[in-house]
Design a protein around this motif. Structure first.
Motif, PDB file in Angstrom:
ATOM      1  N   ASN A  88     -67.163 -29.257 -71.296  1.00 18.90           N
ATOM      2  CA  ASN A  88     -67.643 -30.071 -69.849  1.00 18.90           C
ATOM      3  C   ASN A  88     -67.616 -31.139 -70.017  1.00 18.90           C
ATOM      4  O   ASN A  88     -68.171 -32.172 -69.279  1.00 18.90           O
ATOM      5  N   PHE A  89     -67.179 -31.904 -71.237  1.00 15.54           N
ATOM      6  CA  PHE A  89     -67.317 -33.495 -71.472  1.00 15.54           C
ATOM      7  C   PHE A  89     -65.607 -34.047 -70.231  1.00 15.54           C
ATOM      8  O   PHE A  89     -64.457 -33.526 -70.322  1.00 15.54           O
ATOM      9  N   SER A  90     -66.566 -35.208 -69.220  1.00 15.09           N
ATOM     10  CA  SER A  90     -65.384 -35.613 -68.416  1.00 15.09           C
ATOM     11  C   SER A  90     -64.991 -36.552 -68.060  1.00 15.09           C
ATOM     12  O   SER A  90     -64.472 -37.204 -66.855  1.00 15.09           O
ATOM     13  N   LEU A  91     -66.378 -37.377 -68.755  1.00 14.72           N
ATOM     14  CA  LEU A  91     -65.780 -38.673 -67.754  1.00 14.72           C
ATOM     15  C   LEU A  91     -66.686 -39.746 -69.032  1.00 14.72           C
ATOM     16  O   LEU A  91     -67.467 -39.686 -69.746  1.00 14.72           O
ATOM     17  N   MET A  92     -65.625 -41.178 -69.342  1.00 17.90           N
ATOM     18  CA  MET A  92     -65.810 -42.135 -70.461  1.00 17.90           C
ATOM     19  C   MET A  92     -66.549 -43.619 -70.155  1.00 17.90           C
ATOM     20  O   MET A  92     -64.649 -43.335 -69.438  1.00 17.90           O
ATOM     21  N   VAL A  93     -66.973 -44.163 -70.155  1.00 19.00           N
ATOM     22  CA  VAL A  93     -66.941 -45.113 -70.188  1.00 19.00           C
ATOM     23  C   VAL A  93     -67.014 -45.907 -71.140  1.00 19.00           C
ATOM     24  O   VAL A  93     -67.490 -46.147 -71.789  1.00 19.00           O
ATOM     25  N   ILE A  94     -66.072 -47.440 -70.920  1.00 21.59           N
ATOM     26  CA  ILE A  94     -65.698 -48.007 -72.175  1.00 21.59           C
ATOM     27  C   ILE A  94     -65.763 -49.571 -71.519  1.00 21.59           C
ATOM     28  O   ILE A  94     -65.139 -50.012 -70.294  1.00 21.59           O
ATOM     29  N   GLY A  95     -66.238 -50.114 -72.178  1.00 23.69           N
ATOM     30  CA  GLY A  95     -65.721 -52.188 -72.059  1.00 23.69           C
ATOM     31  C   GLY A  95     -65.486 -52.630 -72.991  1.00 23.69           C
ATOM     32  O   GLY A  95     -66.392 -52.464 -74.424  1.00 23.69           O
ATOM     33  N   GLY A  96     -65.633 -54.143 -72.733  1.00 26.50           N
ATOM     34  CA  GLY A  96     -65.889 -54.761 -73.959  1.00 26.50           C
ATOM     35  C   GLY A  96     -64.288 -55.391 -74.267  1.00 26.50           C
ATOM     36  O   GLY A  96     -63.936 -56.340 -74.583  1.00 26.50           O
ATOM     37  N   VAL A  97     -63.065 -53.888 -74.717  1.00 27.48           N
ATOM     38  CA  VAL A  97     -61.383 -54.841 -75.008  1.00 27.48           C
ATOM     39  C   VAL A  97     -61.097 -53.663 -74.222  1.00 27.48           C
ATOM     40  O   VAL A  97     -61.194 -52.685 -73.783  1.00 27.48           O
ATOM     41  N   ALA A  98     -59.424 -54.356 -73.876  1.00 22.78           N
ATOM     42  CA  ALA A  98     -58.849 -52.858 -72.844  1.00 22.78           C
ATOM     43  C   ALA A  98     -58.495 -51.758 -73.317  1.00 22.78           C
ATOM     44  O   ALA A  98     -58.614 -51.609 -74.556  1.00 22.78           O
ATOM     45  N   PHE A  99     -58.026 -50.873 -72.696  1.00 22.00           N
ATOM     46  CA  PHE A  99     -58.206 -49.937 -73.200  1.00 22.00           C
ATOM     47  C   PHE A  99     -57.034 -49.218 -73.117  1.00 22.00           C
ATOM     48  O   PHE A  99     -56.797 -47.858 -74.222  1.00 22.00           O
ATOM     49  N   GLU A 100     -56.104 -49.521 -73.313  1.00 24.50           N
ATOM     50  CA  GLU A 100     -54.887 -49.438 -72.222  1.00 24.50           C
ATOM     51  C   GLU A 100     -54.153 -48.947 -74.138  1.00 24.50           C
ATOM     52  O   GLU A 100     -52.992 -47.508 -74.105  1.00 24.50           O
ATOM     53  N   PRO A 101     -54.516 -49.353 -74.795  1.00 22.75           N
ATOM     54  CA  PRO A 101     -53.739 -49.614 -76.022  1.00 22.75           C
ATOM     55  C   PRO A 101     -54.474 -48.044 -76.885  1.00 22.75           C
ATOM     56  O   PRO A 101     -53.764 -48.138 -77.634  1.00 22.75           O
ATOM     57  N   TYR A 102     -55.804 -47.999 -76.558  1.00 20.73           N
ATOM     58  CA  TYR A 102     -56.455 -47.013 -76.631  1.00 20.73           C
ATOM     59  C   TYR A 102     -55.636 -45.306 -76.839  1.00 20.73           C
ATOM     60  O   TYR A 102     -56.506 -44.309 -76.546  1.00 20.73           O
ATOM     61  N   GLN A 103     -55.058 -45.261 -75.629  1.00 31.84           N
ATOM     62  CA  GLN A 103     -55.277 -44.296 -74.341  1.00 31.84           C
ATOM     63  C   GLN A 103     -54.418 -43.032 -74.804  1.00 31.84           C
ATOM     64  O   GLN A 103     -54.675 -41.978 -74.999  1.00 31.84           O
ATOM     65  N   LYS A 104     -53.284 -43.434 -76.031  1.00 33.31           N
ATOM     66  CA  LYS A 104     -52.894 -41.922 -76.178  1.00 33.31           C
ATOM     67  C   LYS A 104     -53.361 -41.809 -77.407  1.00 33.31           C
ATOM     68  O   LYS A 104     -53.639 -40.252 -78.174  1.00 33.31           O
ATOM     69  N   ILE A 105     -54.428 -42.236 -78.700  1.00 32.41           N
ATOM     70  CA  ILE A 105     -54.877 -41.771 -79.827  1.00 32.41           C
ATOM     71  C   ILE A 105     -56.724 -41.089 -78.739  1.00 32.41           C
ATOM     72  O   ILE A 105     -56.901 -40.031 -79.413  1.00 32.41           O
ATOM     73  N   PHE A 106     -57.385 -41.432 -77.456  1.00 34.13           N
ATOM     74  CA  PHE A 106     -57.767 -40.729 -77.123  1.00 34.13           C
ATOM     75  C   PHE A 106     -56.983 -39.906 -76.477  1.00 34.13           C
ATOM     76  O   PHE A 106     -58.078 -38.559 -75.965  1.00 34.13           O
ATOM     77  N   ASP A 107     -56.271 -39.428 -75.673  1.00 32.42           N
ATOM     78  CA  ASP A 107     -56.119 -37.885 -75.532  1.00 32.42           C
ATOM     79  C   ASP A 107     -55.739 -37.649 -76.761  1.00 32.42           C
ATOM     80  O   ASP A 107     -56.245 -36.031 -76.267  1.00 32.42           O
ATOM     81  N   LYS A 108     -55.446 -37.427 -77.670  1.00 30.49           N
ATOM     82  CA  LYS A 108     -55.204 -36.651 -78.840  1.00 30.49           C
ATOM     83  C   LYS A 108     -56.101 -36.521 -79.487  1.00 30.49           C
ATOM     84  O   LYS A 108     -56.708 -34.830 -79.242  1.00 30.49           O
ATOM     85  N   LEU A 109     -57.653 -37.346 -79.445  1.00 31.38           N
ATOM     86  CA  LEU A 109     -59.302 -36.228 -79.901  1.00 31.38           C
ATOM     87  C   LEU A 109     -59.485 -35.979 -78.779  1.00 31.38           C
ATOM     88  O   LEU A 109     -60.126 -34.771 -79.416  1.00 31.38           O
ATOM     89  N   ILE A 110     -59.096 -36.103 -77.409  1.00 34.11           N
ATOM     90  CA  ILE A 110     -60.504 -35.505 -76.824  1.00 34.11           C
ATOM     91  C   ILE A 110     -59.475 -33.779 -75.842  1.00 34.11           C
ATOM     92  O   ILE A 110     -60.374 -33.318 -76.008  1.00 34.11           O
ATOM     93  N   GLY A 111     -58.313 -34.199 -75.833  1.00 36.69           N
ATOM     94  CA  GLY A 111     -57.191 -33.332 -76.029  1.00 36.69           C
ATOM     95  C   GLY A 111     -57.298 -32.211 -74.435  1.00 36.69           C
ATOM     96  O   GLY A 111     -56.503 -31.295 -74.081  1.00 36.69           O
ATOM     97  N   LYS A 112     -58.042 -33.659 -73.790  1.00 41.17           N
ATOM     98  CA  LYS A 112     -57.299 -33.276 -72.262  1.00 41.17           C
ATOM     99  C   LYS A 112     -57.815 -34.320 -71.560  1.00 41.17           C
ATOM    100  O   LYS A 112     -58.153 -35.622 -72.152  1.00 41.17           O
ATOM    101  N   THR A 113     -56.930 -34.350 -70.266  1.00 42.15           N
ATOM    102  CA  THR A 113     -57.067 -35.490 -69.605  1.00 42.15           C
ATOM    103  C   THR A 113     -58.729 -35.726 -69.324  1.00 42.15           C
ATOM    104  O   THR A 113     -58.919 -34.277 -68.388  1.00 42.15           O
ATOM    105  N   ILE A 114     -59.380 -36.366 -69.073  1.00 39.29           N
ATOM    106  CA  ILE A 114     -60.912 -36.933 -68.409  1.00 39.29           C
ATOM    107  C   ILE A 114     -60.645 -38.198 -67.703  1.00 39.29           C
ATOM    108  O   ILE A 114     -59.765 -39.334 -67.650  1.00 39.29           O
TER     109      ILE A 114
END
Length: 505
Positions: free
Chosen positions: A240-266
């Motif tokens: 049921n994980f559906s929302l991630m809140v992030i701050g501190g650094v730009a997220f875009e460079p992390y997008q692909k690694i998080f897509d892989k780790l999470i396994g679905k689009t949130i």
């Protein structure tokens, strides 16, 4: 729908209407804050020293209040630490937020009774905007993780002192107490690696729906979670994980690694908090630009970044800024920071309402050869290379190599920790360098003029940057790795640690 979800929807609609009211009168709201701040602080020591009683308008303010960094206000802060009242703001601060400085060592940022509510309201209102504009509210009925610093506070002459995220932990509203994780005891663990392991064990069986933190530390939590469970993706652990809140650094460079780790689009939301004040948050689910909080206890000023280091740089209020210009952000706050250079640079993407993107740090740039490359430009370059050639990165930093030990022309040296290598590293490097040339004409001139050679990439092993941050005592919490530097301090440390494992291209 639960009662909590229903009430959240109603409250969200109220907050969004309130935001729209102040956002439609930006200059009026900001000038009201200027006068309120000056009038409130006119009998403080700083107010007397800078003749606040004679300030009638913004021009008066600029003449009397200089641009300051922490060093410029340090004498006043030391008096507060010694027990004096009415120094920068009436009375004494409610808290000191401790932050790490480079030239100043540990910094003690005052948080007042008046400013504290705005720190809390920022993140709350971002979530309420998300609920109202996306219609998604189910996450409020599940568990939520906030990866943050320890809430244990020390005492500085009667003023409670700690990391901002630890201070904020004391203000989690009652209606979220049963939902929030980790537990108080786990949150109090000081060692970051031990803390993450404890969070994994404590949360693995829970109905986790929202996870919040700085991207590299959320990534560490996800990786430890998958190692502990043997699962392939986070969504298998938390369906049921559906929302991630992030701050501190730009997220875009992390997008692909998080897509892989999470396994679905949130859905992902970005915010811009600081110890000095809550500055902006993402108010639209489908737009990463951040709404500047003009009615949040802060009077903002802006200095064009390319003029910042002049002896008398221009200072602008919100009504004078333009889109597409890189500005240094200056704060005047209801905690007593005056003309305070927070160190960040931003760019306005909209003036109706005022939305921004964080572009980097005013002192984090590369201009060893006159190119003045900034954070948003290197992030753009690496994203273009990833889009063109694949691969996933965990982290990176860039430094100038002025006198290459191998001889030849100098260059920009990129230290990259890949989670997955691109198919063609040479092509990756060429695309990256060309993208940076496209973004920065001065850098392009240096390349085409044979003053610089194209970028050189050094690859680093897994967890290299975590090892580096741990070695300097900055692993976890709100600590962030600079994405670029105008010297080689970080590069030399990486060179020392990983000289046998790097790959030159």
């Amino acid at each position: 729908m639960s009662l909590k979800s229903t009430l959240a929807r109603l409250y969200a609609a109220h907050v969004v209407r309130s935001t729209e009211r102040w956002a439609s009168h930006p200059l009026e709201v900001q000038m009201r804050w200027l006068h309120k701040l000056v009038n409130t602080a006119k009998h403080t020591q700083f107010g007397k020293d800078h003749d606040f009683t004679s300030i009638k308008n913004y021009d008066d303010f600029k003449k009397r209040v200089p641009i300051n960094d922490y060093e410029g206000l340090k004498n006043y802060i030391e008096k507060i630490k010694a027990g004096q009242s009415d120094v920068l703001w009436p009375g004494k601060p409610l808290y000191f937020a401790k932050t790490s400085g480079t030239t100043s060592g540990t910094k003690y940022i005052p948080i007042s009774r008046e400013s504290m509510p705005y720190h809390i309201a920022g993140a709350r209102n971002m979530l309420l905007h998300y609920i109202h504009r996306s219609g998604k509210v189910d996450f409020v009925d599940g568990k939520m993780i906030f990866l943050q610093g320890s809430p244990i506070l020390s005492d500085t002459n009667g003023i409670k002192t700690g990391r901002l995220s630890g201070i904020v932990a004391h203000y989690v509203p009652a209606y979220l107490q049963r939902n929030r994780m980790p537990s108080w005891d786990t949150n109090c663990i000081e060692d970051w690696e031990a803390k993450v392991e404890a969070i994994v064990r404590e949360t693995v069986k829970e109905d986790m729906r929202l996870i919040s933190g700085i991207p590299p530390w959320v990534q560490m939590y996800f990786e430890r979670l998958l190692h502990y469970t043997g699962k392939a993706t986070v969504s298998e652990v938390f369906p049921n994980f559906s929302l991630m809140v992030i701050g501190g650094v730009a997220f875009e460079p992390y997008q692909k690694i998080f897509d892989k780790l999470i396994g679905k689009t949130i859905d992902t939301l970005e915010l811009y908090p600081a110890s000095e004040g809550f500055i902006a948050y993402q108010d639209q689910p489908d737009n990463r630009d951040l709404l500047l909080l003009l009615d949040g206890g802060i009077f903002f000023e802006f200095i064009p970044a390319d003029k910042f280091f002049e002896s008398n740089p221009p200072r602008y209020h919100i009504g004078e800024v333009k889109t597409g210009v890189n500005y240094a952000v200056i704060l005047n706050t209801n905690a007593g920071l005056w003309g305070y250079n927070i160190g960040d640079t931003i760019e306005f993407t909209s003036t109706s309402p005022y939305r921004i993107r964080v572009t980097g740090r005013i002192k984090h740039f590369i201009s060893a050869f006159g190119e003045h490359v900034i954070g948003s430009e290197v992030e753009y370059a690496i994203n273009q290379a990833i889009k063109a050639h694949g691969g996933r990165i965990n982290e990176f930093t860039v430094a100038p190599q002025v006198t290459p030990p191998e001889g030849g022309l100098p260059y920009h040296e990129w230290w990259i920790e890949f989670d997955e290598m691109p198919a063609d590293m040479s092509a990756f490097a060429l695309t990256l360098d060309q993208a940076l040339q496209d973004k920065n004409v001065y850098y392009k001139d240096l390349i085409t003029g044979k003053i610089l050679r194209p970028a050189v990439i050094r690859t680093l092993p897994k967890n290299a940057f975590n090892q580096y941050m741990k070695s300097i005592g900055k692993l976890g919490g709100q600590n962030k790795l600079p994405r670029l530097s105008n010297d080689r301090k970080i590069a030399e440390q990486l060179e020392k640690f990983f000289s046998n494992q790097q790959v030159d291209l």
